[in-house]
Design a protein around this motif. Structure first.
Motif, PDB file in Angstrom:
ATOM      1  N   GLU A   1      33.812 -24.230   4.034  1.00  5.65           N
ATOM      2  CA  GLU A   1      34.826 -23.704   4.939  1.00  5.65           C
ATOM      3  C   GLU A   1      36.048 -24.605   5.047  1.00  5.65           C
ATOM      4  N   LYS A   2      35.926 -25.863   4.639  1.00  3.37           N
ATOM      5  CA  LYS A   2      37.047 -26.792   4.666  1.00  3.37           C
ATOM      6  C   LYS A   2      37.733 -26.910   3.313  1.00  3.37           C
ATOM      7  N   GLY A   3      37.318 -26.094   2.353  1.00  8.58           N
ATOM      8  CA  GLY A   3      37.945 -26.109   1.040  1.00  8.58           C
ATOM      9  C   GLY A   3      37.416 -27.177   0.110  1.00  8.58           C
ATOM     10  N   ARG A   4      36.359 -27.884   0.511  1.00  4.60           N
ATOM     11  CA  ARG A   4      35.793 -28.939  -0.342  1.00  4.60           C
ATOM     12  C   ARG A   4      34.902 -28.317  -1.412  1.00  4.60           C
ATOM     13  N   ILE A   5      35.037 -28.780  -2.641  1.00  7.61           N
ATOM     14  CA  ILE A   5      34.229 -28.267  -3.746  1.00  7.61           C
ATOM     15  C   ILE A   5      32.801 -28.781  -3.610  1.00  7.61           C
ATOM     16  N   CYS A   6      31.852 -27.857  -3.530  1.00  6.57           N
ATOM     17  CA  CYS A   6      30.446 -28.217  -3.390  1.00  6.57           C
ATOM     18  C   CYS A   6      29.695 -28.118  -4.716  1.00  6.57           C
TER      19      CYS A   6
END
Length: 476
Positions: free
Chosen positions: A408-413
């Motif tokens: 949801e924060k735009g971090r690539i998982c």
């Protein structure tokens, strides 16, 4: 696995797309004419004066193992009857007010070899040796209702009974065998103009019947919708889809449900500029809807099937106008049977029955706008129940696809690339065959059932859709 086709704009977030555009795939025409107007044939069928638009309804009855085609035609048209083919190019077609429309029937056991059986139902100039189902009907729609418990109502029909200008009314019929519909019943409710293909079907989610017909507003043809719970009482027509002014008018639109959305194949009529090369012709487009109430073109102005080359009278058999049926699935293809005319809409034209096809699921695709730059698609949020993800692609020689899951924060998982197990492409994207490619992740999804955003980076690839253990969570 659940499948998502990329023609559905509700899948993506338009704020975060880069260098990507949607284009229509093209129906591949087989080029074979299965049958045509036989007024001038040897021997002639004198009731087949002019197919005009044809409005074909083609379906396959799996119980009887037979393909059926129901088509509209003129059985009386004084100008066409009295003008030999070789004289038509030098004359102007003048339709009379006494033209008579009818519904005819053809059948096939393989979808390729068609016959027009003698039905013995309607008298034409002193005998019933013809394939006419009804006279004085216009734009008839016929469908096979697989959910109908009454075998005598298995086939359903909607038509505009049209004895004379201003004397028409909407009517319905029912049949057990697809041929004997009996006396037509005048319906109760709204009376649309309906001078078009009146295409009817059962809406799966509600169980109600839906009619796609036509109304007129400000001199323009507009697609409209009526519905019914009992096939006898119908609502007033409601506008659902219009084109772009006089230049692109919605003439008719067969509809079919596919992969949880609705697709339509509108025939689009062109007026507005007599000097335009497409003036008075009819093109086939592709439209989509989530509810049959609001429609838009998949790719505005792009044709789903190209008209043939040339012009009347020497052009290809479908160089002027195209009117399609809803598709019939055969093997791994969808076949679109259609009526193709070789002249302009309001002029002389001879019409033939043919077909084309697309591979299943391959209606439209995303590609790069600028082939030198990477394209990026950002999907709306999804629930992922597993890491299984596949893309339907047509890959070029240098094609590449990178999938990214972000939180949801735009971090690539998670990131992954597709495994291309097919033969090596010989050219750029679009030169090969569509196939499903599996994403090979560099790990496992951190938290099963969590919402993630999927970002797709690609180049030299056509992307048609995706499938996986996933459910859309964003707004459509």
């Amino acid at each position: 696995m659940k499948k998502y086709l990329f023609l559905d704009r509700g899948l993506f977030n338009g704020r975060y797309m880069t260098n990507a555009k949607v284009e229509l795939a093209s129906i591949q025409k087989e080029g074979t004419v299965f049958f045509r107007e036989d007024f001038f044939a040897d021997p002639p069928r004198k009731w087949e004066v002019r197919y005009d638009n044809g409005y074909p309804n083609v379906l396959y009855d799996s119980k009887e193992k037979i393909y059926r085609c129901y088509y509209t035609l003129f059985i009386h048209d004084r100008d066409s009857e009295n003008t030999p083919l070789k004289e038509r190019a030098a004359k102007t077609y003048v339709p009379g007010s006494d033209r008579v429309t009818a519904l005819c029937y053809a059948c096939s056991t393989d979808g390729i070899h068609w016959e027009k059986p003698e039905l013995g139902l309607v008298d034409f100039k002193g005998n019933k040796r013809n394939n006419i189902l009804y006279a004085y009907v216009h734009g008839t729609g016929v469908f096979l209702d697989e959910e109908e418990p009454d075998p005598n109502r298995r086939y359903k029909l909607v038509t505009k009974v049209d004895y004379a200008p201003g004397c028409g009314y909407m009517a319905v019929g029912f049949s057990a065998d697809g041929i004997h519909f009996g006396e037509l019943k005048k319906w109760t409710g709204g009376q649309p103009r309906a001078d078009t293909h009146n295409f009817v079907f059962r809406e799966e989610r509600t169980g109600r019947f839906v009619l796609i017909t036509r109304i007129w507003k400000n001199g323009q043809r507009i697609a409209a919708r009526c519905e019914s719970s009992d096939f006898l009482n119908w609502t007033e027509p409601q506008e659902i889809f219009r084109g772009r002014g006089f230049e692109d008018q919605i003439y008719s639109m067969p509809v079919f449900r596919y992969n949880d959305i609705y697709l339509g194949v509108p025939s689009v009529y062109h007026e507005g500029d007599t000097a335009d090369k497409d003036y008075d012709t009819v093109d086939l487009r592709l439209a989509w809807s989530v509810d049959t109430l609001d429609w838009e073109e998949v790719a505005f102005g792009e044709n789903f099937m190209d008209r043939g080359k040339g012009t009347y009278p020497d052009g290809e058999f479908d160089c002027g106008c195209i009117y399609s049926s809803a598709p019939v699935p055969i093997g791994d293809r969808l076949y679109f049977y259609y009526m193709g005319g070789n002249g302009r809409h309001t002029g002389y034209r001879e019409t033939s029955f043919s077909r084309g096809y697309i591979p299943k699921d391959c209606f439209a695709y995303y590609r790069q706008k600028d082939p030198m730059g990477e394209a990026v698609l950002s999907a709306n949020p999804f629930f992922f129940r597993s890491s299984r993800l596949e893309f339907l692609t047509e890959r070029g020689r240098s094609g590449s696809i990178l999938a990214e899951l972000t939180d949801e924060k735009g971090r690539i998982c998670l990131t992954g690339k597709t495994e291309d197990t097919g033969t090596e492409p010989e050219g750029n994207a679009g030169s090969g065959e569509p196939r499903w490619e599996t994403v090979l992740w560099d790990g496992t999804i951190p938290e099963e059932g969590k919402i993630y955003t999927l970002r797709i980076r690609f180049s030299d690839v056509f992307l048609y859709g995706m499938r996986g253990e996933m459910e859309a969570a964003g707004n459509k």
